[in-house]
Enzyme design. Structure first.
Site, PDB file in Angstrom:
ATOM      1  CB  CYS A 122       2.189  20.923  -1.359  1.00 45.98           C
ATOM      2  SG  CYS A 122       2.282  19.564  -2.512  1.00 45.98           S
ATOM      3  CG  HIS A 274      -0.435  19.507   1.334  1.00 48.76           C
ATOM      4  ND1 HIS A 274      -1.253  19.762   0.262  1.00 48.76           N
ATOM      5  CD2 HIS A 274       0.520  18.662   0.891  1.00 48.76           C
ATOM      6  CE1 HIS A 274      -0.795  19.109  -0.787  1.00 48.76           C
ATOM      7  NE2 HIS A 274       0.279  18.432  -0.435  1.00 48.76           N
ATOM      8  CG  ASN A 304      -0.162  15.999  -3.027  1.00 49.29           C
ATOM      9  OD1 ASN A 304      -0.703  17.095  -3.043  1.00 49.29           O
ATOM     10  ND2 ASN A 304       1.121  15.836  -2.729  1.00 49.29           N
TER      11      ASN A 304
HETATM   12  N1  ACO Z   1       2.855   0.138  -6.142  1.00 49.93           N
HETATM   13  C1  ACO Z   1       3.595  -0.940  -5.822  1.00 49.93           C
HETATM   14  N2  ACO Z   1       4.881  -0.869  -5.450  1.00 49.93           N
HETATM   15  C2  ACO Z   1       5.437   0.353  -5.408  1.00 49.93           C
HETATM   16  C3  ACO Z   1       4.728   1.537  -5.725  1.00 49.93           C
HETATM   17  C4  ACO Z   1       3.366   1.385  -6.100  1.00 49.93           C
HETATM   18  N3  ACO Z   1       2.588   2.444  -6.401  1.00 49.93           N
HETATM   19  N4  ACO Z   1       5.540   2.586  -5.570  1.00 49.93           N
HETATM   20  C5  ACO Z   1       6.733   2.110  -5.175  1.00 49.93           C
HETATM   21  N5  ACO Z   1       6.680   0.760  -5.081  1.00 49.93           N
HETATM   22  C6  ACO Z   1       7.758  -0.167  -4.696  1.00 49.93           C
HETATM   23  C7  ACO Z   1       9.118   0.415  -5.040  1.00 49.93           C
HETATM   24  O1  ACO Z   1       9.439   0.141  -6.379  1.00 49.93           O
HETATM   25  C8  ACO Z   1       9.980  -0.316  -4.048  1.00 49.93           C
HETATM   26  O2  ACO Z   1      10.228  -1.595  -4.545  1.00 49.93           O
HETATM   27  P1  ACO Z   1      11.685  -2.277  -4.352  1.00 49.93           P
HETATM   28  O3  ACO Z   1      11.876  -2.371  -2.851  1.00 49.93           O
HETATM   29  O4  ACO Z   1      11.506  -3.589  -5.032  1.00 49.93           O
HETATM   30  O5  ACO Z   1      12.637  -1.345  -5.014  1.00 49.93           O
HETATM   31  C9  ACO Z   1       9.113  -0.458  -2.815  1.00 49.93           C
HETATM   32  O6  ACO Z   1       7.770  -0.298  -3.288  1.00 49.93           O
HETATM   33  C10 ACO Z   1       9.382   0.569  -1.734  1.00 49.93           C
HETATM   34  O7  ACO Z   1       9.444   1.857  -2.341  1.00 49.93           O
HETATM   35  P2  ACO Z   1       9.788   3.137  -1.535  1.00 49.93           P
HETATM   36  O8  ACO Z   1       9.816   4.311  -2.487  1.00 49.93           O
HETATM   37  O9  ACO Z   1      10.991   2.906  -0.682  1.00 49.93           O
HETATM   38  O10 ACO Z   1       8.499   3.253  -0.604  1.00 49.93           O
HETATM   39  P3  ACO Z   1       8.252   4.156   0.668  1.00 49.93           P
HETATM   40  O11 ACO Z   1       8.008   3.290   1.801  1.00 49.93           O
HETATM   41  O12 ACO Z   1       9.263   5.258   0.788  1.00 49.93           O
HETATM   42  O13 ACO Z   1       6.857   4.855   0.307  1.00 49.93           O
HETATM   43  C11 ACO Z   1       5.909   6.877  -0.528  1.00 49.93           C
HETATM   44  C12 ACO Z   1       6.751   5.665  -0.844  1.00 49.93           C
HETATM   45  C13 ACO Z   1       4.502   6.448  -0.180  1.00 49.93           C
HETATM   46  C14 ACO Z   1       5.870   7.755  -1.771  1.00 49.93           C
HETATM   47  C15 ACO Z   1       6.496   7.673   0.674  1.00 49.93           C
HETATM   48  O14 ACO Z   1       7.880   7.786   0.536  1.00 49.93           O
HETATM   49  C16 ACO Z   1       5.908   9.054   0.794  1.00 49.93           C
HETATM   50  O15 ACO Z   1       4.714   9.240   0.907  1.00 49.93           O
HETATM   51  N6  ACO Z   1       6.725  10.094   0.817  1.00 49.93           N
HETATM   52  C17 ACO Z   1       6.250  11.472   0.876  1.00 49.93           C
HETATM   53  C18 ACO Z   1       5.858  11.890  -0.477  1.00 49.93           C
HETATM   54  C19 ACO Z   1       5.217  13.238  -0.529  1.00 49.93           C
HETATM   55  O16 ACO Z   1       4.727  13.731   0.441  1.00 49.93           O
HETATM   56  N7  ACO Z   1       5.226  13.811  -1.727  1.00 49.93           N
HETATM   57  C20 ACO Z   1       4.536  14.986  -2.015  1.00 49.93           C
HETATM   58  C21 ACO Z   1       5.185  16.227  -1.532  1.00 49.93           C
HETATM   59  S1  ACO Z   1       4.196  17.546  -1.827  1.00 49.93           S
HETATM   60  C22 ACO Z   1       4.512  18.465  -3.216  1.00 49.93           C
HETATM   61  O17 ACO Z   1       4.967  19.575  -3.141  1.00 49.93           O
HETATM   62  C23 ACO Z   1       4.174  18.041  -4.552  1.00 49.93           C
END
Ligand code: ACO
Length: 347
Positions: A122, A274, A304
């Site tokens: 990114c 980003h 993203n």
């Molecule tokens: N739909 C429904 N439920 C989902 C989904 C989905 N798409 N994705 C995850 N869940 C569920 C999980 O299975 C979990 O269920 P459980 O509690 O029964 O196990 C629950 O939701 C919570 O999951 P978490 O992963 O803990 O959710 P979190 O609150 O951390 O949010 C997210 C996830 C949105 C991905 C967040 O962590 C985030 O945005 N992090 C940053 C990611 C990022 O910036 N990535 C790109 C970096 S850039 C690059 O270089 C590519």
């Protein structure tokens, strides 16, 4: 010594729009629009058709940027291609995109424009900007074509198992022409880059692991017939770690460049962040006292798009008249690696 400015900008997104609901309908993923939208701000993303890769989309974006700069590919001295989704493992996608410009090889004077691939996820656009601007400032290139292009959709786990990562990413390409200028009012003022390889496993895709013998498991010793388990085949992410580090490093690098230039949020006309998660950007904006009307977003419609995100935002800002010469732009990105960066440009 000349300075470097962005003389042309372009972008391309594939036509197939995939809404959050369609992730459930089309692929059978157990997810909802509410879950994705609430946590990320994403409403839909674009997916490239089968057969279309990052080289092709990068070519479309590059053509737009050249048109915007009123230049031909023959004016370009260097191509920098940023991607985490290359068309094939090697050669680099910069070369694969370059050969699409058939006019380079026509006539008696072929132009063998060098092509460099960079792998900074990114932060790819900001790393490429620093390299391209450095070449321009050193006088070794007059015009550098910088492309960020991603085809995530081909390499996402389209099942409920992969939903956390899959719901975040979309396809697209952006391109910029970095050119030399003697105009003291325009150009790149400062950039800052960083990396912390200790975070590599927090977001990675290990499908090509050359430390293994063989690098793809061949059960029963069947030469050339490999098996790749899902945790190797698809990207893996520790979302909470990535989130925390993104907020911290984006704030740190943005404050770093602004401090060195003696600028505060009031001095900046447009902040281009980003787009990994709307909540990351809200945290950064709130922490630094940046008002909403100075931000531009595209996460709601593209998700993203990694190295393509910043040039796509700049392209849209120029096209809509939001970004005009004379404005001061601050950019910041964070991504896998970890890698991050920030830059300030007088547009
Ligand atoms: N739909 C429904 N439920 C989902 C989904 C989905 N798409 N994705 C995850 N869940 C569920 C999980 O299975 C979990 O269920 P459980 O509690 O029964 O196990 C629950 O939701 C919570 O999951 P978490 O992963 O803990 O959710 P979190 O609150 O951390 O949010 C997210 C996830 C949105 C991905 C967040 O962590 C985030 O945005 N992090 C940053 C990611 C990022 O910036 N990535 C790109 C970096 S850039 C690059 O270089 C590519």
């Amino acid at each position: 010594m000349p300075n470097a400015y962005i003389s042309g900008i372009g972008g391309y997104v594939p036509p197939d729009v995939v809404s959050n609901d369609e992730l459930a309908k089309r692929y059978g993923i157990d997810t909802t629009h509410e879950w994705i939208h609430q946590r990320t701000g994403i409403e839909e993303r674009r997916y490239a058709a089968e057969g279309v890769g990052s080289g092709e989309m990068g070519y479309y974006a590059a053509k737009k940027a050249l048109e915007n700069a009123q230049m031909s590919i023959r004016d370009i001295d260097m191509i920098i291609f940023a991607t985490l989704s290359p068309d094939i493992h090697f050669p680099g996608t910069g070369c694969l995109m370059q050969r699409r410009f058939t006019e380079l090889f026509e006539g008696d004077m072929p132009r063998y424009v060098p092509a460099l691939d960079i792998r900074n996820q990114c932060s790819g656009f900001l790393y490429g900007l620093a390299i391209g601007a450095g070449m321009v400032q050193a006088g070794t290139a007059k015009h550098v074509l910088l492309v960020g292009s991603e085809t995530h959709s081909a390499a996402l786990d389209m099942t409920t198992r992969g939903r956390t990562v899959t719901s975040l990413f979309g396809d697209g390409a952006g391109a910029a022409i970095i050119s030399a200028t003697d105009d003291p009012k325009r150009g790149l003022r400062k950039w800052q880059l960083g990396a912390d390889g200790r975070g590599a496993e927090a977001l990675c895709m290990r499908v090509w692991d050359i430390t293994k013998r063989p690098f793809i498991d061949t059960p029963n010793g069947r030469d050339g017939v490999g098996v790749i388990p899902p945790e190797i085949m698809w990207p893996q992410m520790d979302g909470k770690q990535v989130f925390r580090n993104a907020v911290e490093k984006m704030c740190m690098s943005l404050m770093g460049v602004c401090f060195e230039l003696g600028l505060s949020a009031e001095d900046i006309d447009l902040f281009v962040f980003h787009q990994a998660n709307m909540r990351i950007n809200q945290y950064v904006a709130n922490s630094l006292g940046i008002p909403e009307n100075k931000l531009i977003h595209n996460i709601h419609k593209y998700g993203n798009t990694t190295a393509a995100t910043i040039p796509l935002l700049l392209w849209e800002a120029v096209e809509t008249g939001r970004l005009k010469p004379g404005m001061k732009v601050a950019m910041s990105a964070f991504g896998a690696g970890y890698t991050w960066g920030a830059a300030v440009i007088d547009w």
